[in-house]
Every structure is written in C-alpha cells, then in structure tokens.
Design an enzyme around this catalytic site. Structure first.
Site, PDB file in Angstrom:
ATOM      1  CG  ASP A 137      -2.933   0.656  -7.663  1.00 22.42           C
ATOM      2  OD1 ASP A 137      -3.849   1.000  -6.547  1.00 22.42           O
ATOM      3  OD2 ASP A 137      -2.856  -0.024  -8.170  1.00 22.42           O
ATOM      4  CE  LYS A 190      -7.794   1.627  -1.681  1.00 23.12           C
ATOM      5  NZ  LYS A 190      -7.362   1.234  -2.985  1.00 23.12           N
ATOM      6  CD  GLU A 222      -8.193   1.954  -6.588  1.00 19.76           C
ATOM      7  OE1 GLU A 222      -9.107   0.904  -7.070  1.00 19.76           O
ATOM      8  OE2 GLU A 222      -7.733   2.305  -5.630  1.00 19.76           O
ATOM      9  CG  ASP A 233     -10.347  -2.038  -9.843  1.00 18.33           C
ATOM     10  OD1 ASP A 233      -9.911  -3.228  -9.272  1.00 18.33           O
ATOM     11  OD2 ASP A 233      -9.636  -1.241  -9.805  1.00 18.33           O
TER      12      ASP A 233
HETATM   13 MG    MG Z   1      -6.521  -2.123  -6.976  1.00 16.56          MG
END
Ligand code: MG
Ligand code: ADP
Length: 619
Positions: free
Chosen positions: A25, A87, A186, A208
């Site tokens: 992840d 990211k 994800e 999320d």
């Molecule tokens: Mg995350």
C-alpha cells in the site's frame, strides 16, 4: 523407489516452490507491506514491531538516503531535503500542483517538460524517484521479514489515479527493481481484505479517507464476483487537510498572520496533527506552539473540519447517483484510512448510509492485506478462479471525429479489462491517411475533453469518401492502461499506440471534469447537434462542388447556376448559422434540389461502365 510428486493444477505447490509475493500500500502519508503467511495475511513490521512506514524520503549528507521514520525525524530540521506527499505529485505537472493548493515548501525546478523536479542536496529529484525509494524500502523490509527474495508485488493506487499517475507508479516500482504483478485500486483491495467475496451478493460502499486523498467506491458483489459500479471522491482531500485547518486555528489564536518559514510551518503542522490524533480518544487536548499554549476540544475541532466532512458526503451522494443507487440500497460500508478512526467520521458516514460502518480490520492495514491476498493469487500460489476482480474506468475514452466531436468508444464506469471496437470511414475522396486522436472525458466536444494521444494511420488505399472501413480498437488492461489500434479492413494496414501519457497533463482533476460535464450537458447537446449539421453541410458542399467540377456538362447552364447559388447559400449559412435546425433545413433543401443531378451522374456512370464492359468483351 519413491515416485516424484506432481501437484494438481491450481493446488498450492510445495513450500520450497512457493513464490514470494507481497502487497504494497503505497500511501500518500504511510506505506505498508503485507504478505500471506501460513497463518494468513499479515502486515510485515520492522525490528521494533512498527508496521506503518511514513512515505517520507530525506536526502542526507554524504549521499545517504533516509526513508520512513528516520526521514520523518529529519523533516523539521531539514525540510527542503525531506520529501513528503510525493504521491500527490506522481504523474502530475507543475500546473496541476499549483491547482491542488498543496502547502509544500520545496524548491521546484520548473524547466523539465512539466514534471515537477525538486532541488535537493543530491540534485534534482522526481516524485517517481522519491516513490521508488519508499517502494525499495518496503521491498527490503519484506525480504528481511520473509527471508527470501520477492517474485513480485501488487501495488495499490487510489481509484482516482489516471493513466499518467498509474504509469508513474509502475515506473517507480521498476526503478526500485520490483516486478509489478498488478496495480490494484485501494478500495477493491479493502473489500478483498474483508473477504466480502464469500457472501452471496450485496452492495458495498468503501469510504477511504487517507492523508491526502478521498475515495468512495460502490462495489457490487454477486456470486463471489466484485464489480465496481462507480467510483468517485476527491484526489486532493484527506486527513492532512484537517491538520492544516487546525494549524490555521492555532495561528489565529496566536494572532500571527505572517508566513512561517518552512521549518516553523512543518513544526506547526506536526503539532496540529498530534492534537488531531489525540482527540480521537480524548475530549480535550493541550496544544502548545512557539511559546503559546492553549486547549482544543474535540467539539471545536469537529466544527473546524465539518465542511470537509460534508464535502466527502457530497461525493458519496454523487457516486451513488452514478451507480444508480440510493443510500439505503447499500448493504455494507467499509472504512479505510487513518482518519476513519475519528468518531466524527464514523458517525457521519454511518448516519449517511443509515447503517453502522465496518471498521473491524485496522483501517491502516486493510488495503495492504487485501493487496497481499491478491498478490498470492497472481503469483501463482493459488488457483486463479478463486477471485475474479473487476475494476472500472473513471472517465470515458473516445476518439475525435469530424467537426471536433468526440465519439465515445468506452464509457465511464465500464468494467476493465475491456476491449471495444468501432468502425469509421474517410471523409474525403482519395483520403489516404486518418488521424486518430484519443480523448478522455465526458464532454461532447474535443476542446472540452483531455487529449491523451494522437497517431496517424497511413497508406489507406485511395477510395471515394465513405468507402473505407477503418476499425478502431480501444483496449484497457487490468491496470487501467490503454492501447489503441486502427486497421483498414480492406488493405489490413494498421497503426497503433500505447497510451503512455506524458507526465503532467493539464486539468487532470477528474472531479472537475465530471462536474463540468454535468454543468454543461445541455449546452453540449445543442453544440453537438450543430457540429453534426456543420459536418453534414461540409460533406454536401464538398460533394456538390466536386460533382459540378467534373460533370457540369450533364446540366444546362441555368441548372448549373441554380445549384452553384444554392451551394453558396449553404456555405454562408454553415459559416454563420448557430441554429442546427435552420442549417438542417437548408441541407435538406440543397439535397432535394440536387437529386436530379445525382441521378443523371449515376446514369452516366452506369453507361460508361457498360461501355467499358463491351470493350473488354470485344478484346
Ligand atoms: Mg490509504
Ligand atoms: P494514506 O493512505 O494517504 O497514506 P493513511 O490512511 O495512512 O493515509 O492516513 C493518514 C492520515 O490519517 C494522516 O492524516 C494521519 O494524521 C491520519 N490519522 C492516523 N491516525 C489517526 C487517528 N487516530 N485519528 C485521526 N487521524 C489519524
């Protein structure tokens, strides 16, 4: 003599033959690595038992690169060489970053093809390189914990990542020497971690909220198969934004309105973040910064972040609508990401969906665990028909057609992998090349969509307009990457392109694009209708002009004059008229008036064809 054993197809091979795969992840804030061990999926920890690795890189003195906690410790004393939130920069260009409103203190070099490069003491560093350092650290941790080399990894990405961002993630992995088995969304990974495929059927919402991104996904489960019905969210909203709001509150209390230097700013954000995390369990915390100290209550903090919470729920509402569902049709709600530990998040999300949101699995671990389960299957340790995963395209993919229109080939929210083909033809007589312009977006006109790639199909045999048949095929692989090919069905000439979009595409915010298309859909329909009529008008002007040039001798002068006049009227109207109905009437009028001419030309060509045949037969 002992017989050599051969395992059944699909059955796990012997332990020594086991291939070692992990799920990673790669988070904006924290990264984790997990693997399936004999006891089941497990997040791998370091010697101190820590599982979360801050996604932070510090380029230290003497070329030493620090990652994770050791990099985080240096973030306050050495902010300019400590890269956080890389990211968010993956696959983006400088314009995108300015639009994201990030509070990053770095010294950017703006001169390289749009991709942001950060000036550090080791030189210019790209977000891809920084991500590669983190991925490398995760792989190293895994190899240490598992005592063997890795055969591959599944790396998770937000559902919102576009092509450029996915490609940049893959590039970072290969830079780190990791074989990517697959990129996995994800939320899909989270659903796998919960083993929801074991249920018979249902609708699952995955909420999320990470450090830097918010994703909402609506999954449909039927007979053990997940299908992502719709995805939505905000690629620039997360728990870090809560920190910024709290930091601003502290500045307000301090009555400071000057800009802090990067060092101080980082320190302030750390203080704000600590207060936020503490308030998950406590009703009130002491906050001190720069000689000031005060108290922050949970209630006051919840008030500060309420607007952002509401923003996430608006995304949920929109995404449900995309999926054609109402909130009470959702059977399960899964919470993912650090901030979903906060009571206000659990409360508001549960209230919105009208049911208690699931949080039994550690919301930090759930994505990595699901990725590990998927990696185990993909690397070949388990039978593949165990789990069939389907993801969806976030935005429609199309091709630009005459008049600057976009013809959608694959619609948004289509499950991938997918391959779709559509036939097109030439617009002009003798046309031997065709430009395939690949577009992404929901709008009707190419100017309003994003250009992904462009290539030319050459050497189409010369024919009359409309006679060629060019098959354009769009193929999206399981990672969401697109390849496009165009093939002339008669001569079999072919051209194709793999869409590896340049890093940094302007206007890459999908939310904005969708909002835009909703806002403009009525105007778009009218604009499309007009363009279509304009294309028809152009074709008629072109055809009639060519006919008059070649076969005017079939008509008497007054007929030629009349058709010419009509053609010019149509030309005028094509240039000035904005009402598609009026233009359409004119086209019809010209068409009817020139019908007799077309008939005459047809007769003439049949005659000459017959003459030709006679001659052939005589020879
Ligand atoms: Mg995350
Ligand atoms: P990402 O997926 O973007 O890496 P994570 O899911 O790891 O993000 O979440 C990181 C965010 O979660 C950070 O903003 C962090 O401050 C926040 N966070 C972690 N634990 C808590 C907590 N107990 N209460 C509130 N926020 C938390």
């Amino acid at each position: 003599m002992a017989l050599i054993q051969i395992s059944e197809p699909g059955q796990a091979p012997e332990p020594h033959e086991r291939r070692q795969a992990v799920g990673i992840d790669l988070g904006t804030t924290n990264s984790l690595v997990a693997a399936v061990r004999s006891s089941g999926p497990e997040v791998l920890s370091d010697e101190q038992g820590k599982t979360l690795v801050p996604s932070i890189v510090n380029y230290g003195e003497n070329g030493i690169v620090f990652t994770g906690d050791s990099a985080r410790q240096r973030s306050v004393s050495d902010p300019l060489n400590t890269l956080i939130s890389t990211k968010r920069m993956l696959g983006r260009d400088m314009n995108d970053l300015d639009g994201l409103g990030l509070h990053l203190p770095y010294d950017f070099d703006k001169h390289d093809g749009g991709m942001p490069l950060i000036k550090t003491r080791i030189g210019l560093v790209s977000p891809i390189q920084a991500s590669a350092e983190i991925l490398g650290a995760m792989a190293m941790r895994a190899e240490k914990a598992l005592g063997s080399q890795l055969d591959g990894a599944v790396i998770t990405v937000p559902a919102y990542f576009d092509d450029a961002q996915r490609q940049a993630t893959k590039d970072a992995a290969s830079l780190a020497g990791i074989r990517v088995l697959r990129l996995l969304n994800e939320p899909t990974a989270a659903a796998i971690a919960y083993g929801l495929e074991k249920a018979d059927e249902g609708i699952i919402a995955v909420y999320d909220l990470g450090g830097g991104t918010f994703d909402i996904s609506i999954l449909k489960l039927s007979r053990g198969v997940f299908q992502v019905l719709a995805t939505g969210g905000d690629s620039a909203l997360g728990g870090d934004d809560f920190d910024i709001l709290i930091a601003d509150w502290i500045l307000g209390e301090l009555q400071i309105d000057s800009v802090l230097d990067p060092h101080k700013r980082r320190e302030l954000i750390e203080v704000a973040c600590e207060a936020k995390v503490a308030l998950t369990k406590l009703d009130m915390v002491d906050v001190s910064f720069s000689g000031w100290s005060g108290k922050l209550t949970r209630e006051a903090m919840e008030k500060l972040i309420k607007p952002l919470m509401e923003k996430t729920l608006r995304s949920c509402r929109r995404t449900l609508r995309d999926a054609g569902l109402k909130s009470d049709e959702v059977n399960d709600v899964v919470l993912v990401g650090g901030p979903t530990r906060m009571p206000i998040v659990q409360h508001d999300v549960s209230e919105f969906f009208g049911r208690q949101a699931l949080s039994a699995i550690n919301p930090d671990h759930v994505v990595a665990l699901g990725a590990a389960l998927q990696a185990e299957i993909l690397v070949g340790n388990q039978s593949t028909d165990n789990l069939l995963l389907l993801d969806v395209l976030p935005l429609s993919l199309g091709v630009e057609t005459m008049g600057g229109l976009v013809e959608k080939i694959i619609h948004r929210n289509t499950t991938i992998p997918v391959s779709r083909a559509q036939d097109f033809t030439t617009f002009k007589d003798g046309q031997t090349a065709m430009v395939i312009h690949v577009m992404q977006g929901e709008r009707e006109l190419s100017n309003d969509c994003r250009s992904l790639a462009r290539f030319t199909l050459k050497d189409i045999p010369s024919m009359t307009a409309g006679a060629a048949k060019i098959r354009v095929t769009y193929q999206v692989d399981a990672d969401g990457l697109l390849s496009v090919s165009a093939r002339d069905m008669v001569s079999a000439v072919e051209a194709s392109i793999e869409v590896k979009p340049s890093y940094g595409l302007a206007e890459s915010d999908i939310t904005e694009m969708l909002k835009d298309s909703q806002k403009n859909s009525r105007a778009d329909v009218a604009a499309r209708a007009l363009r279509e009529q304009q294309v028809d008008a152009d074709r008629m002007i072109e055809d009639l002009g060519s006919a008059l040039r070649h076969d005017a001798d079939l008509l008497d002068t007054s007929e030629v004059e009349k058709l010419r006049a009509l053609m010019f009227e149509l030309k005028d109207m094509r240039a000035s008229c904005t009402d598609h109905r009026l233009l359409s009437e004119k086209i019809k009028e010209v068409g009817e008036a020139s019908e007799f001419f077309a008939a005459k030309r047809m007769n003439a060509s049949i005659k000459s064809a017959l003459v030709g045949r006679d001659l052939d037969e005589m020879e």
